[in-house]
Design an enzyme around this catalytic site. Structure first.
Site, short mmCIF file in Angstrom:
data_model
loop_
_atom_site.label_atom_id
_atom_site.label_comp_id
_atom_site.label_asym_id
_atom_site.label_seq_id
_atom_site.Cartn_x
_atom_site.Cartn_y
_atom_site.Cartn_z
N CYS A 61 -8.66 -5.48 -9.78
CA CYS A 61 -8.25 -4.33 -10.68
C CYS A 61 -7.64 -3.31 -9.84
O CYS A 61 -8.50 -2.61 -9.31
CB CYS A 61 -9.51 -4.07 -11.60
SG CYS A 61 -8.96 -2.74 -12.90
N CYS A 94 0.40 3.25 3.55
CA CYS A 94 1.17 2.72 4.74
C CYS A 94 1.94 1.77 4.78
O CYS A 94 2.56 1.28 5.67
CB CYS A 94 -0.19 2.19 5.58
SG CYS A 94 -0.75 0.68 5.35
N CYS A 124 -5.07 0.65 6.52
CA CYS A 124 -5.16 2.20 6.65
C CYS A 124 -6.49 2.58 5.86
O CYS A 124 -6.77 3.93 5.88
CB CYS A 124 -4.09 3.01 6.16
SG CYS A 124 -3.93 2.61 4.28
N CYS A 143 -7.26 -1.11 1.67
CA CYS A 143 -5.99 -1.66 2.40
C CYS A 143 -6.95 -1.95 3.77
O CYS A 143 -7.59 -0.99 4.34
CB CYS A 143 -5.25 -0.53 2.57
SG CYS A 143 -3.96 -0.95 3.67
N CYS A 161 0.98 -1.27 0.03
CA CYS A 161 0.01 -0.04 0.27
C CYS A 161 0.77 1.41 -0.08
O CYS A 161 2.00 1.46 0.84
CB CYS A 161 -0.78 -0.26 1.23
SG CYS A 161 -2.00 1.57 1.23
#
Length: 146
Positions: free
Chosen positions: A130, A59, A108, A105, A56
């Site tokens: 995607c 984070c 976060c 995510c 991510c």
């Protein structure tokens, strides 16, 4: 398909919108925090075959690996599964006049993209995560560099 959540909860990484704005570029903020979408075929990872772990961008949580990445020719990086259950969460998304499943995510709550099922890809799950390139960073496998 995985369970779709309708509520948001608490997350290990929680910041104010001002903190996110200071840490992310305007483009990153638009996609990660406002559920925007980058244009197809423009992102950094849509066509890469580099071995490694995708994290991510907001984070640093490990989300996907190159082992699950495949060429879907849709213009965004595509994966047939996350690195492990619990790394991402799913939300019902009925924006733009269609029913989709948003992928965020789990660490976060940043927007990553959407997951689609039953499109006929020859993958173990018949799912296509995607994901916006701008939502990710790629940590290249050290062994692959040698």
């Amino acid at each position: 398909m995985t369970n779709v959540e309708n509520t948001s909860g608490t997350f290990p990484v929680t910041k104010t919108e001002d903190e996110w704005r200071r840490e992310l570029t305007p483009e990153e903020y638009h996609v990660l925090r406002q559920a925007g979408t980058e244009r197809p075929y423009t992102g950094e990872f849509w066509d890469t075959h580099t071995t490694g772990v995708y994290r991510c961008r907001a984070c640093g949580m490990e989300l996907f690996t190159s082992k699950e990445k495949f060429d879907s020719h849709c213009g965004w990086p595509s994966f047939w599964a996350p690195l492990a259950e619990g790394k991402v969460r799913y939300l019902r998304d009925s924006t733009l006049g269609m029913e989709r499943v948003e992928v965020r995510c789990a660490n976060c709550d940043s927007h990553l993209g959407h997951v689609f099922e039953g499109e006929g890809y020859n993958t173990p799950t018949d799912q296509r995560y995607c994901i916006n390139s701008i939502s990710l960073t790629l940590e290249e496998d050290a062994a692959a560099k040698d």
